[in-house]
Design an enzyme around this catalytic site. Structure first.
Site, PDB file in Angstrom:
ATOM      1  N   VAL A 124     -20.945   6.720 -15.341  1.00 42.85           N
ATOM      2  CA  VAL A 124     -21.103   8.139 -15.692  1.00 42.85           C
ATOM      3  C   VAL A 124     -20.419   8.405 -17.027  1.00 42.85           C
ATOM      4  O   VAL A 124     -20.978   9.092 -17.899  1.00 42.85           O
ATOM      5  CB  VAL A 124     -20.527   9.047 -14.581  1.00 42.85           C
ATOM      6  CG1 VAL A 124     -20.496  10.500 -15.049  1.00 42.85           C
ATOM      7  CG2 VAL A 124     -21.341   8.918 -13.301  1.00 42.85           C
ATOM      8  N   MET A 147     -22.646   7.065 -19.728  1.00 39.79           N
ATOM      9  CA  MET A 147     -23.866   7.855 -19.941  1.00 39.79           C
ATOM     10  C   MET A 147     -23.556   9.191 -20.610  1.00 39.79           C
ATOM     11  O   MET A 147     -24.342   9.676 -21.432  1.00 39.79           O
ATOM     12  CB  MET A 147     -24.560   8.092 -18.598  1.00 39.79           C
ATOM     13  CG  MET A 147     -25.109   6.834 -17.938  1.00 39.79           C
ATOM     14  SD  MET A 147     -26.642   6.234 -18.695  1.00 39.79           S
ATOM     15  CE  MET A 147     -27.808   7.403 -17.991  1.00 39.79           C
ATOM     16  N   GLU A 148     -22.441   9.803 -20.230  1.00 41.22           N
ATOM     17  CA  GLU A 148     -22.141  11.149 -20.720  1.00 41.22           C
ATOM     18  C   GLU A 148     -21.588  11.164 -22.143  1.00 41.22           C
ATOM     19  O   GLU A 148     -21.917  12.055 -22.920  1.00 41.22           O
ATOM     20  CB  GLU A 148     -21.154  11.845 -19.773  1.00 41.22           C
ATOM     21  CG  GLU A 148     -21.717  12.127 -18.393  1.00 41.22           C
ATOM     22  CD  GLU A 148     -22.888  13.100 -18.426  1.00 41.22           C
ATOM     23  OE1 GLU A 148     -22.989  13.899 -19.368  1.00 41.22           O
ATOM     24  OE2 GLU A 148     -23.719  13.038 -17.493  1.00 41.22           O
ATOM     25  N   SER A 149     -20.720  10.218 -22.472  1.00 42.68           N
ATOM     26  CA  SER A 149     -20.071  10.281 -23.786  1.00 42.68           C
ATOM     27  C   SER A 149     -19.873   8.914 -24.424  1.00 42.68           C
ATOM     28  O   SER A 149     -19.060   8.775 -25.340  1.00 42.68           O
ATOM     29  CB  SER A 149     -18.715  10.986 -23.668  1.00 42.68           C
ATOM     30  OG  SER A 149     -17.834  10.252 -22.827  1.00 42.68           O
ATOM     31  N   TYR A 172     -31.762   9.529 -14.955  1.00 41.86           N
ATOM     32  CA  TYR A 172     -30.321   9.507 -15.217  1.00 41.86           C
ATOM     33  C   TYR A 172     -29.587   8.765 -14.100  1.00 41.86           C
ATOM     34  O   TYR A 172     -28.756   7.887 -14.364  1.00 41.86           O
ATOM     35  CB  TYR A 172     -29.793  10.934 -15.326  1.00 41.86           C
ATOM     36  CG  TYR A 172     -28.290  11.019 -15.430  1.00 41.86           C
ATOM     37  CD1 TYR A 172     -27.657  10.940 -16.663  1.00 41.86           C
ATOM     38  CD2 TYR A 172     -27.498  11.177 -14.286  1.00 41.86           C
ATOM     39  CE1 TYR A 172     -26.268  11.019 -16.755  1.00 41.86           C
ATOM     40  CE2 TYR A 172     -26.114  11.250 -14.369  1.00 41.86           C
ATOM     41  CZ  TYR A 172     -25.504  11.169 -15.614  1.00 41.86           C
ATOM     42  OH  TYR A 172     -24.131  11.228 -15.702  1.00 41.86           O
TER      43      TYR A 172
END
Length: 433
Positions: free
Chosen positions: A155, A158-160, A344
């Site tokens: 996560v 994927m997010e940052s 996602y």
């Protein structure tokens, strides 16, 4: 060393810790070049002015009046006038952010292209290095929250991109712009007021509260409301700092997943192989069966390991019967609460596997297949609705509801009900009655 317990565990030996232009020579060529450049520049400026007028760009005076109307609402939430004024000091509406709300893609990326970027070699290698760097913190987080640390890492990736890109927008400006435009009703106004509460509590400053154009903040990309519910102060410094504290960011992600029902000891799912001729039609991706039943049907894990002795999975074919097949656990649904996209969630699952040292997929994607454009996908959704199937909004994206409708139509039409939208399926729907 990460002590990871994955239900129906994989082989632990495969896990690792965490063109050039011609020169202008003559005077006449220079003059012609300058004239052309001038004309092009004027055309671009004129186009920009027309766009700005069409967009109805707000005046600063109107925006200032809107901000002042927010003050009583912020005050009611315990925000001081000092905090309020500091947050909006120098803030003006952003035409760029408004432009993002009007962008529409011509095509939705096929899942294999999406996953190629989400689970790239570079991201996997960076994830393994970061997992090793923060292995002690991840073990503590796993012990406290019971969430698979490799999923937490995925996560984060994927997010940052593991904290390397958190968005360069001032969150107060972004949210205020969207709230002033009434984009999505009162949603962004409420998020803006919550962001002011976060500032009041001292977790961030207006300058450090950076995020995406839509107001998703920090390394976890939490909206302010999610921050308020799930962010934690894991490093014990008195602030919930998802911007620069990696322990806080990772623990906040784990807390989010735990609070949304993560089942300790389970993974997200498994790639599986179907026996030849297996009829997938009766199996809806939203319905779960125990793994023993799948095994009795001849479904096998692609990595050759035995099915878990307990628990449930649902069958999912993201690219139809010709692509890879998966059995998702309930934890896959938990990942989707973070971002309600099957692409996602599958990206998170596969990236977590790669970081853990699990080999790549065995199945192949049907990359040769023609895909539907956004307009064609909307057309398909409209035909499904015409035929009596509930697809929700015809938004050009195939979510759970639309895929369930496709499968229902395929069953009714005597087709393999794999839920995969194709040009041939659209043509058949156009003539269906």
């Amino acid at each position: 060393m990460l002590s990871i317990l994955r239900h129906g565990s994989r082989d632990d030996r495969r896990r690792e810790p965490i063109g050039r232009h011609a020169p202008v020579n003559s005077f006449s060529q220079i003059v012609r070049a300058l004239l052309v450049f001038g004309c092009v520049t004027l055309a671009i400026l004129a186009s920009g002015l027309r766009t700005a007028r069409a967009a109805g760009a707000p005046s600063n005076a109107e925006f200032a009046a809107f901000v002042e109307r927010l003050w009583p609402l912020a005050q009611a939430r315990g925000v001081s006038r000092q905090t309020f004024d500091a947050a909006f000091n120098g803030v003006t509406p952003s035409p760029t952010i408004l432009g993002h709300t009007r962008k529409q893609a011509e095509f939705v990326k096929p899942i294999w292209d999406y996953l190629a970027g989400a689970v790239s070699t570079a991201r996997t290698e960076r994830g393994r290095a970061r997992a090793a760097e923060f292995s002690a913190v991840l073990s503590q987080i796993e012990s406290r929250y019971g969430v698979d640390p490799y999923v937490v890492m995925a996560v984060w990736g994927m997010e940052s991109n593991f904290g390397s890109f958190t968005g360069g927008e001032n969150v107060i400006r972004a949210l205020a712009t969207l709230a002033f435009a009434r984009y999505r009703g009162d949603f962004f106004r409420d998020e803006l007021l919550t962001a002011l509460e976060i500032l009041q509590q001292g977790h961030a400053t207006p300058a450090s509260m950076s995020g995406s154009w839509a107001g998703a903040m920090g390394q976890t990309q939490f909206m302010p409301s999610s921050f308020f519910k799930y962010a934690v102060d894991f490093d014990g410094d008195g602030r919930k700092n998802i911007w620069t504290s990696i322990p806080d960011a990772l623990a906040s992600t784990a807390n989010y997943l735990a609070e949304h029902g993560w089942i300790k000891g389970y993974t997200w799912g498994y790639e599986v192989t179907l026996r030849p001729g297996y009829d997938v039609s009766p199996h809806d991706p939203l319905k779960f069966r125990n793994f023993a039943q799948w095994a009795a049907d001849g479904i096998r894990r692609a990595d050759g390991e035995p099915m878990p002795g307990g628990g449930e999975g649902s069958l999912y074919l993201p690219a139809g019967a010709k692509g890879p097949a998966f059995l998702f656990t309930q934890n896959f649904r938990v990942i989707k609460t973070y971002n309600n996209s099957t692409y996602y969630a599958l990206g998170v699952g596969l990236l977590s596997d790669r970081i853990a040292g699990v080999p790549p997929l065995k199945g192949s994607w049907p990359k040769q297949d023609k895909r539907l454009s956004m307009t064609q996908t909307q057309d398909l959704q409209r035909h499904l609705a015409r035929l009596g199937f509930d697809v929700g909004e015809a938004d050009g994206r195939i979510g759970d509801k639309a895929q369930t409708a496709i499968r229902a139509y395929q069953r009714k039409a005597g087709l393999m009900a794999d839920g995969y939208p194709t040009p041939a399926l659209l043509e058949k729907m156009r003539t269906a009655r």
